[in-house]
Design an enzyme around this catalytic site. Sequence first.
Site, PDB file in Angstrom:
ATOM      1  N   ASN A 142       0.858  -1.174   0.000  1.00 35.19           N
ATOM      2  CA  ASN A 142       0.000   0.000   0.000  1.00 35.19           C
ATOM      3  C   ASN A 142       0.901   1.233   0.000  1.00 35.19           C
ATOM      4  OD1 ASN A 142      -1.709   2.201   0.819  1.00 35.19           O
ATOM      5  ND2 ASN A 142      -3.195   0.676   1.457  1.00 35.19           N
ATOM      6  N   HIS A 151      -9.860  -5.328  -3.484  1.00 35.06           N
ATOM      7  CA  HIS A 151      -8.533  -5.629  -2.965  1.00 35.06           C
ATOM      8  C   HIS A 151      -8.627  -5.909  -1.470  1.00 35.06           C
ATOM      9  CE1 HIS A 151      -9.245  -1.287  -2.809  1.00 35.06           C
ATOM     10  NE2 HIS A 151      -8.466  -1.258  -1.735  1.00 35.06           N
ATOM     11  N   HIS A 202      -6.803  -5.974   2.171  1.00 37.01           N
ATOM     12  CA  HIS A 202      -5.733  -5.352   2.940  1.00 37.01           C
ATOM     13  C   HIS A 202      -5.213  -6.356   3.960  1.00 37.01           C
ATOM     14  CE1 HIS A 202      -6.460  -1.113   1.732  1.00 37.01           C
ATOM     15  NE2 HIS A 202      -7.699  -1.561   1.539  1.00 37.01           N
TER      16      HIS A 202
END
Length: 164
Positions: free
Chosen positions: A49, A119, A121
């Site tokens: 990220n 997506h 995390h």
Amino acid sequence: MQHMWAPWRIDYILGPKPDTCVFCIPEHTDEDEERLILYRGEKNFIIMNKYPYNVGHIMVMPYEHTNCITKLAADVTHELMDLLQLSTTIIKKTFNPTGINIGLNLGTSAGAGIREHLHYHIVPRWDGDSSFMATFADVRLISEHLQSTYAKLKPSFDTLPQGV
């Protein structure tokens, strides 16, 4: 009033914004380190990220541009879960966190910052990692540069077989 300086953010604030999805990454490129891509599977990839919640914050996502988990083919979903498991193992080995958050936000109201491309995390957590800064100053401290974190993680992802 106290000031917190984050001069690296100006590149994002003033920089050009893409007209296309930031997660629609070509399956073959020589820019993986620049894009912070840690691993490429057949149907999914793992990327750091760029604006992490914590050191070691990575994401696992399909190449396919979709925001609907129920439309993913079974082989995409299976590889996605395999990569989530392998990533969790690597995060534990590399950073020794006392906890890990794994999450998927579908839709803006669920907290998705980029809702067009699903997506997952993976965020390592440590006791007291939020400290008073997040509570009182609405500031999150990231204690390590992204390139240093990439250098720590990449060798472990390089040992994974292709097509997990």
